[in-house]
Design a protein around this motif. Structure first.
Motif, PDB file in Angstrom:
ATOM      1  N   PRO A  17       0.815  -1.220   0.000  1.00  0.00           N
ATOM      2  CA  PRO A  17       0.000   0.000   0.000  1.00  0.00           C
ATOM      3  C   PRO A  17       0.851   1.273   0.000  1.00  0.00           C
ATOM      4  O   PRO A  17       0.449   2.287  -0.557  1.00  0.00           O
ATOM      5  N   ILE A  18       2.037   1.206   0.601  1.00  0.00           N
ATOM      6  CA  ILE A  18       2.911   2.382   0.617  1.00  0.00           C
ATOM      7  C   ILE A  18       3.356   2.717  -0.808  1.00  0.00           C
ATOM      8  O   ILE A  18       3.272   3.868  -1.242  1.00  0.00           O
ATOM      9  N   GLU A  19       3.823   1.719  -1.535  1.00  0.00           N
ATOM     10  CA  GLU A  19       4.276   1.961  -2.907  1.00  0.00           C
ATOM     11  C   GLU A  19       3.113   2.320  -3.835  1.00  0.00           C
ATOM     12  O   GLU A  19       3.272   3.127  -4.736  1.00  0.00           O
ATOM     13  N   PHE A  20       1.970   1.738  -3.604  1.00  0.00           N
ATOM     14  CA  PHE A  20       0.841   1.922  -4.507  1.00  0.00           C
ATOM     15  C   PHE A  20       0.065   3.202  -4.214  1.00  0.00           C
ATOM     16  O   PHE A  20      -0.470   3.832  -5.137  1.00  0.00           O
ATOM     17  N   LEU A  21      -0.004   3.609  -2.944  1.00  0.00           N
ATOM     18  CA  LEU A  21      -0.830   4.750  -2.572  1.00  0.00           C
ATOM     19  C   LEU A  21      -0.037   5.988  -2.144  1.00  0.00           C
ATOM     20  O   LEU A  21      -0.386   7.101  -2.515  1.00  0.00           O
ATOM     21  N   VAL A  22       1.006   5.790  -1.370  1.00  0.00           N
ATOM     22  CA  VAL A  22       1.710   6.929  -0.778  1.00  0.00           C
ATOM     23  C   VAL A  22       2.691   7.558  -1.762  1.00  0.00           C
ATOM     24  O   VAL A  22       2.712   8.781  -1.933  1.00  0.00           O
ATOM     25  N   VAL A  23       3.519   6.756  -2.405  1.00  0.00           N
ATOM     26  CA  VAL A  23       4.564   7.288  -3.286  1.00  0.00           C
ATOM     27  C   VAL A  23       3.980   8.137  -4.425  1.00  0.00           C
ATOM     28  O   VAL A  23       4.484   9.241  -4.673  1.00  0.00           O
ATOM     29  N   PRO A  24       2.914   7.709  -5.103  1.00  0.00           N
ATOM     30  CA  PRO A  24       2.356   8.590  -6.152  1.00  0.00           C
ATOM     31  C   PRO A  24       1.827   9.913  -5.616  1.00  0.00           C
ATOM     32  O   PRO A  24       1.952  10.946  -6.272  1.00  0.00           O
ATOM     33  N   ARG A  25       1.273   9.900  -4.412  1.00  0.00           N
ATOM     34  CA  ARG A  25       0.770  11.148  -3.835  1.00  0.00           C
ATOM     35  C   ARG A  25       1.914  12.094  -3.497  1.00  0.00           C
ATOM     36  O   ARG A  25       1.818  13.306  -3.699  1.00  0.00           O
ATOM     37  N   ILE A  26       2.991  11.545  -2.978  1.00  0.00           N
ATOM     38  CA  ILE A  26       4.146  12.387  -2.665  1.00  0.00           C
ATOM     39  C   ILE A  26       4.730  12.967  -3.944  1.00  0.00           C
ATOM     40  O   ILE A  26       5.011  14.166  -4.021  1.00  0.00           O
ATOM     41  N   PHE A  27       4.919  12.137  -4.967  1.00  0.00           N
ATOM     42  CA  PHE A  27       5.443  12.638  -6.237  1.00  0.00           C
ATOM     43  C   PHE A  27       4.517  13.686  -6.847  1.00  0.00           C
ATOM     44  O   PHE A  27       4.971  14.696  -7.378  1.00  0.00           O
ATOM     45  N   LEU A  29       2.403  15.734  -5.318  1.00  0.00           N
ATOM     46  CA  LEU A  29       2.476  17.006  -4.607  1.00  0.00           C
ATOM     47  C   LEU A  29       3.831  17.681  -4.787  1.00  0.00           C
ATOM     48  O   LEU A  29       3.909  18.904  -4.862  1.00  0.00           O
ATOM     49  N   VAL A  30       4.905  16.902  -4.868  1.00  0.00           N
ATOM     50  CA  VAL A  30       6.225  17.495  -5.090  1.00  0.00           C
ATOM     51  C   VAL A  30       6.285  18.166  -6.465  1.00  0.00           C
ATOM     52  O   VAL A  30       6.933  19.198  -6.627  1.00  0.00           O
ATOM     53  N   LEU A  31       5.595  17.617  -7.433  1.00  0.00           N
ATOM     54  CA  LEU A  31       5.588  18.222  -8.769  1.00  0.00           C
ATOM     55  C   LEU A  31       4.598  19.381  -8.885  1.00  0.00           C
ATOM     56  O   LEU A  31       4.870  20.368  -9.573  1.00  0.00           O
ATOM     57  N   MET A  32       3.456  19.270  -8.245  1.00  0.00           N
ATOM     58  CA  MET A  32       2.415  20.278  -8.435  1.00  0.00           C
ATOM     59  C   MET A  32       2.565  21.494  -7.530  1.00  0.00           C
ATOM     60  O   MET A  32       2.166  22.594  -7.919  1.00  0.00           O
ATOM     61  N   MET A  33       3.126  21.345  -6.348  1.00  0.00           N
ATOM     62  CA  MET A  33       3.257  22.499  -5.461  1.00  0.00           C
ATOM     63  C   MET A  33       4.145  23.601  -6.048  1.00  0.00           C
ATOM     64  O   MET A  33       3.791  24.774  -5.949  1.00  0.00           O
ATOM     65  N   PRO A  34       5.293  23.285  -6.671  1.00  0.00           N
ATOM     66  CA  PRO A  34       6.048  24.374  -7.311  1.00  0.00           C
ATOM     67  C   PRO A  34       5.282  25.039  -8.458  1.00  0.00           C
ATOM     68  O   PRO A  34       5.379  26.258  -8.649  1.00  0.00           O
ATOM     69  N   LEU A  35       4.512  24.246  -9.200  1.00  0.00           N
ATOM     70  CA  LEU A  35       3.707  24.852 -10.266  1.00  0.00           C
ATOM     71  C   LEU A  35       2.633  25.765  -9.687  1.00  0.00           C
ATOM     72  O   LEU A  35       2.371  26.851 -10.219  1.00  0.00           O
ATOM     73  N   LEU A  36       2.027  25.335  -8.604  1.00  0.00           N
ATOM     74  CA  LEU A  36       1.042  26.176  -7.921  1.00  0.00           C
ATOM     75  C   LEU A  36       1.699  27.436  -7.374  1.00  0.00           C
ATOM     76  O   LEU A  36       1.120  28.523  -7.427  1.00  0.00           O
TER      77      LEU A  36
END
Length: 139
Positions: A17-27, A29-36
């Protein structure tokens, strides 16, 4: 996903569940927050143009010359780095509280509230650390 036992189903299927659910969310947000952050900076500059030209009688050229003179590249990079860290903190808070959630719909609401509160606290703490670091570095 905790209420409908989808996380248990992922574990049963052998999917982490960590690899399937958590890692994509972290990636994400890491990509979208600078764009925001860049979008908010751009909208703020447009708001400044509106006030400067419309109410203060500045010319577009003078406004942009002053803006470019005041905003440094280090400040821009610092803001983007901060936004990436804030994205990681938000993702961690949301995922942690989501995994600790109970099995009822009211537990989901409580977990969402706890995630928001813990994310805000972590962001305020990180902002303080960044303020000290940027002050030491002279940024």
């Amino acid at each position: 996903m905790k209420v409908t036992q989808e996380i248990d189903a992922l574990t049963t299927m052998g999917i982490s569940p960590i690899e399937f659910l958590v890692v994509p969310r972290i990636f994400g947000l890491v990509l979208m927050m600078p764009l925001l952050c860049l979008y908010a900076d751009f909208v703020g500059i447009l708001g400044g143009v509106t006030v400067g030209v419309g109410m203060l009688g500045l010319t577009l050229r003078s406004y942009f010359e002053q803006t470019i003179g005041v905003v440094s590249f280090a400040a821009l990079i610092g803001g983007l780095v901060k936004s990436m860290v804030y994205g990681v903190l938000i993702a961690i808070a949301g995922c942690y509280e989501g995994f600790q959630c109970g099995q009822s719909s009211s537990a989901v609401g409580d977990a969402a509230t706890a995630a928001v509160v813990s994310a805000i606290v972590m962001i305020v703490f990180a902002c303080g650390i960044f303020a000290v670091m940027f002050n030491i570095l002279g940024v």
